[in-house]
Motif scaffolding. Structure first.
Motif, short mmCIF file in Angstrom:
data_model
loop_
_atom_site.label_atom_id
_atom_site.label_comp_id
_atom_site.label_asym_id
_atom_site.label_seq_id
_atom_site.Cartn_x
_atom_site.Cartn_y
_atom_site.Cartn_z
N ALA A 161 54.47 37.86 -9.69
CA ALA A 161 53.72 39.11 -9.88
C ALA A 161 53.80 39.98 -8.63
O ALA A 161 53.97 41.20 -8.73
CB ALA A 161 52.27 38.80 -10.24
N ARG A 162 53.69 39.36 -7.44
CA ARG A 162 53.80 40.12 -6.20
C ARG A 162 55.19 40.72 -6.05
O ARG A 162 55.34 41.86 -5.61
CB ARG A 162 53.46 39.23 -5.00
CG ARG A 162 52.00 38.83 -4.96
CD ARG A 162 51.53 38.18 -3.66
NE ARG A 162 52.47 37.42 -2.90
CZ ARG A 162 52.59 36.08 -2.94
NH1 ARG A 162 51.84 35.37 -3.76
NH2 ARG A 162 53.46 35.46 -2.16
N LEU A 163 56.22 39.96 -6.42
CA LEU A 163 57.59 40.46 -6.33
C LEU A 163 57.83 41.57 -7.35
O LEU A 163 58.44 42.59 -7.03
CB LEU A 163 58.58 39.31 -6.54
CG LEU A 163 60.06 39.67 -6.56
CD1 LEU A 163 60.48 40.37 -5.27
CD2 LEU A 163 60.91 38.44 -6.81
N ALA A 164 57.34 41.39 -8.56
CA ALA A 164 57.61 42.36 -9.63
C ALA A 164 57.16 43.77 -9.28
O ALA A 164 57.86 44.73 -9.60
CB ALA A 164 56.93 41.89 -10.93
N VAL A 165 56.01 43.91 -8.62
CA VAL A 165 55.53 45.25 -8.30
C VAL A 165 56.34 45.91 -7.18
O VAL A 165 56.28 47.12 -7.01
CB VAL A 165 54.02 45.28 -7.94
CG1 VAL A 165 53.19 44.79 -9.11
CG2 VAL A 165 53.72 44.48 -6.69
N LEU A 166 57.09 45.11 -6.43
CA LEU A 166 57.90 45.64 -5.33
C LEU A 166 59.29 46.10 -5.75
O LEU A 166 59.92 46.90 -5.08
CB LEU A 166 58.05 44.58 -4.23
CG LEU A 166 56.77 44.07 -3.57
CD1 LEU A 166 57.09 42.87 -2.68
CD2 LEU A 166 56.10 45.18 -2.79
N LEU A 167 59.79 45.54 -6.85
CA LEU A 167 61.19 45.75 -7.23
C LEU A 167 61.47 47.18 -7.66
O LEU A 167 60.67 47.83 -8.33
CB LEU A 167 61.58 44.79 -8.35
CG LEU A 167 61.61 43.32 -7.96
CD1 LEU A 167 61.88 42.45 -9.18
CD2 LEU A 167 62.66 43.07 -6.87
N GLN A 168 62.66 47.63 -7.27
CA GLN A 168 63.14 48.96 -7.64
C GLN A 168 64.65 48.89 -7.85
O GLN A 168 65.30 47.94 -7.41
CB GLN A 168 62.77 49.98 -6.58
CG GLN A 168 63.35 49.68 -5.22
CD GLN A 168 62.78 50.60 -4.14
OE1 GLN A 168 61.65 51.06 -4.22
NE2 GLN A 168 63.56 50.86 -3.11
N PRO A 169 65.21 49.87 -8.56
CA PRO A 169 66.65 49.86 -8.79
C PRO A 169 67.43 49.70 -7.48
O PRO A 169 67.08 50.29 -6.46
CB PRO A 169 66.91 51.21 -9.45
CG PRO A 169 65.63 51.50 -10.19
CD PRO A 169 64.55 50.99 -9.25
N GLY A 170 68.45 48.87 -7.54
CA GLY A 170 69.28 48.56 -6.38
C GLY A 170 68.91 47.24 -5.73
O GLY A 170 69.67 46.71 -4.92
N ASP A 171 67.74 46.68 -6.08
CA ASP A 171 67.32 45.41 -5.50
C ASP A 171 68.08 44.24 -6.13
O ASP A 171 68.26 44.20 -7.35
CB ASP A 171 65.82 45.18 -5.68
CG ASP A 171 64.97 46.07 -4.78
OD1 ASP A 171 65.52 46.62 -3.80
OD2 ASP A 171 63.77 46.20 -5.06
N ILE A 172 68.48 43.32 -5.28
CA ILE A 172 69.16 42.11 -5.70
C ILE A 172 68.30 40.93 -5.26
O ILE A 172 68.04 40.76 -4.07
CB ILE A 172 70.56 41.97 -5.05
CG1 ILE A 172 71.41 43.23 -5.24
CG2 ILE A 172 71.26 40.71 -5.54
CD1 ILE A 172 71.92 43.46 -6.62
N VAL A 173 67.88 40.11 -6.23
CA VAL A 173 67.08 38.93 -5.94
C VAL A 173 67.88 37.71 -6.39
O VAL A 173 68.23 37.58 -7.57
CB VAL A 173 65.72 38.96 -6.66
CG1 VAL A 173 64.91 37.70 -6.36
CG2 VAL A 173 64.94 40.22 -6.27
N LEU A 174 68.18 36.84 -5.43
CA LEU A 174 68.96 35.64 -5.69
C LEU A 174 68.02 34.45 -5.81
O LEU A 174 67.16 34.26 -4.94
CB LEU A 174 69.96 35.41 -4.57
CG LEU A 174 70.84 36.61 -4.20
CD1 LEU A 174 71.73 36.26 -3.03
CD2 LEU A 174 71.66 37.08 -5.39
N LEU A 175 68.18 33.67 -6.85
CA LEU A 175 67.35 32.50 -7.09
C LEU A 175 68.23 31.26 -6.98
O LEU A 175 69.10 31.04 -7.81
CB LEU A 175 66.69 32.57 -8.47
CG LEU A 175 65.87 33.85 -8.72
CD1 LEU A 175 65.38 33.89 -10.16
CD2 LEU A 175 64.71 33.95 -7.75
N ALA A 176 68.00 30.47 -5.93
CA ALA A 176 68.83 29.30 -5.66
C ALA A 176 67.98 28.04 -5.72
O ALA A 176 66.77 28.07 -5.54
CB ALA A 176 69.49 29.44 -4.29
#
Length: 156
Positions: free
Chosen positions: A19-34
């Motif tokens: 939820a904290r991450l979701a409100v920060l995201l904007q177009p152009g953001d890349i989030v890698l889940l490893a």
């Protein structure tokens, strides 16, 4: 680079991070889940998508077989990639990688990107923790990636 570690003792803690991450995201953001199989990458991705959509019950299928799912969200288009079955990094181009990078990207198994890995990114490395919990190592690379990581930690 900006790096810190979080304990995620249960699913509620993982959903809170999402939820904290979701409100920060904007177009152009890349989030890698490893992380290893079963480390919680898909759970975290679903929680981010649901939070970003504002719909806790949203159906979020795993892209394990389709390799990519896209969502039209209030912050912009979000593309959820699962690259586990990719044999070569260039295969991601056939999945619309260039177009997806104009939106928000969540990428499971990001090591499959090889030389296509973007320099500016947020990486969340998940690992099994104590009991049924997880540990998340948050790594922000580049200006935007580091800013996202700092915001997730609560820095101004």
């Amino acid at each position: 680079m900006f790096r810190f570690t979080l304990d995620l003792p249960n699913e509620a803690a993982t959903e809170s991070l999402a939820a904290r991450l979701a409100v920060l995201l904007q177009p152009g953001d890349i989030v890698l889940l490893a992380g290893d199989l079963g480390a919680g990458k898909s759970f975290l991705a679903r929680a981010v998508i649901r939070a970003a959509a504002g719909e806790p019950g949203l159906e979020v299928p795993s892209p394990t077989f389709t390799l990519v799912q896209s969502y039209d969200l209030p912050a912009g288009p979000l593309w959820h990639f699962d690259l586990y079955r990719l044999a070569e990094p260039e295969e991601v181009l056939e999945l619309g990688w260039d177009e997806a990078r104009l939106g928000i990207c969540l990428v499971e198994w990001p090591d499959r990107l090889g030389p296509l890995l973007p320099a500016d990114r947020l990486k969340i490395e998940l690992a099994h923790g104590r009991d049924d919990g997880r540990t998340a190592t948050i790594i922000g690379l580049g200006g935007r990636g580091a800013a996202l990581a700092r915001s997730l930690r609560g820095d101004s």
